[in-house]
Design a protein around this motif. Sequence first.
Motif: not given
Length: 418
Positions: A214, A216, A232, A235, A237, A239-241, A248, A251
């Motif tokens: 992972d 950050r 926002n 993050k 990474v 958990g977001t993609t 990254y 969105p």
Amino acid sequence: MRSWGRTAYERLGNALLVYTPDLGHASGRVGATAENLAEPGGQPALRPAAKGRAATTWRIALPHVAVGLRVNADVVRSDAADEVKLSWSGDATTFAPVGTAEKLGAGTIEAVLDPLVSPAKHPMGLERLRVEVDLQTSTLSLPELEVGDNRVEYRCDSADPQSVRVTQRWVERTAWQPPPAPAAPAVPADGAVVEGTQVRFEWQPSASAAGIPDYRFELSEYSDMRWPLSPNFDKLVSGTTKTVGPVYVLPQPGLLSPGRTYHWRVKALAGTGVWGPWSPAWSFRCEAPGVPLFVRVAPARSGRAMTLSWQPNPQGRPPVKCRIYGSDEQGFTAHDEAYARHMGMGFVRSPAEYQERERAKAEQVVATAGNFLAEVKALSWPAAANRAFYRVVAVDEKGVRSGPSDLAEAPRPFIHTT
């Protein structure tokens, strides 16, 4: 009464009644008793007709429950032998003084009669207090010790001598090494200008014998990265993609402002659970049209129609056209194509039923048609789609889009008549 309860409670309310009669006119004395009072037309407005005692009495009757009473009277006392008093009676028989003019000349008598009108029948006090606070916390927002130098500060406002002990405990694992910081960005390059505000970030991966599960990611408007631009932009990474690796993607467009310089950095997580140091902060700037402003829906000057209008944003590149989106769903997201809406678990009768649906992954996903309506080059559009809510997206000469505007709500029901 069965109907007593919330139905009756909703009809309760507070009001303020102010009565200021014109004492210098006969109409201001209607309903009041007079004893040895001169006729209206002189100064002061109420004064004795002859030497001796003079009095007037007002009877206050209300159709509602009175819970407070305040009296304010302007008075004149010319001689030390004169006496001007304000008295109160609850039965129109026994009067008690509640205010007296103390000074010679012009003055004011003020009396608060709340305890007389609505006396307290029980002692007032506090027997028990309970306060519950729901907190929303995030591990990423809490202070933590990091690899390298750490500074811990203790502050106390007390003037007395203080003794503080700071204890740190940890397990030294020499086999667990933090991964190195990512050395350089791939895209956008440091100091680059990016087309559009939906930016894709890539960086050189870190190397670790235990692997890198992972990263950050942080983005800030400050070069020292003191605060992220918003939650926002802080993050993990993972958990977001769905993309695995050092990448990254924001969105959606519109989360960043065109023409403003932003800074970003990343750090890696080793497979052993140890975070490495932050990379240097890299900068970039977006070029795109600004989000349309002052979006509103109003009736047209003539005819039974509504007009959607807006103004171009002075920030960013000027738009050459605009795309209009409409929906009957308040807070809708602009979509050109069909999309899936996640509706949660639906109605459940108990926590056990909710947990059962959660285990079965019974989340309701509804296929929803896109809500794109029209593309225009003007700054207005006849809202012929009969939608309750609208958004507008600006497009510049390079085809780059802005983020969607604020929600514009159509007045409804719309009834046209001559």
